[in-house]
Design an enzyme around this catalytic site. Structure first.
Site: not given
Length: 108
Positions: A47-50
């Site tokens: 992930g590590q995102h929006a």
């Protein structure tokens, strides 16, 4: 931040269980793509995102994973370990996935 878990109705009998995901019934947005993560190695963070314009629902179909969510008001961690619950992840919410169990299959 409000954490929204979506209950997913299970159907089954002696043959096994089934959960259906349906747009505008138990998925409160248009379904454009479905993917799943599996065989994630120990210690890996995903992930590590929006997303600016995307809503998502995550379901741990098998095993477990910890999801860290942050909407700018501080992080919240959620354990996903039940295939009859979906975690709604709204727009502009940072997400990081970690602590995948060895058998984890995460559908988004």
């Amino acid at each position: 931040m409000e954490i929204e878990r979506i209950p997913l109705q299970k159907h089954g009998d002696h043959r096994g269980m089934l959960v259906a995901l349906e747009q505008d019934r138990n998925v409160p947005f248009e379904i454009r793509r479905v993917y799943y993560l599996f065989a994630t190695r120990s210690g890996v963070h995903r992930g590590q995102h929006a997303h600016r314009h995307l809503n998502q629902m995550a379901v741990a179909v098998r095993g477990s994973v910890t999801v860290m969510l942050d909407d700018g008001n501080g992080p919240v961690e959620v354990l996903l370990d039940d295939p009859t619950q979906g975690l709604l992840i709204g727009r502009m919410v940072w997400r990081e996935l970690h602590d995948f169990s060895e058998d984890c299959v995460l559908m988004v």
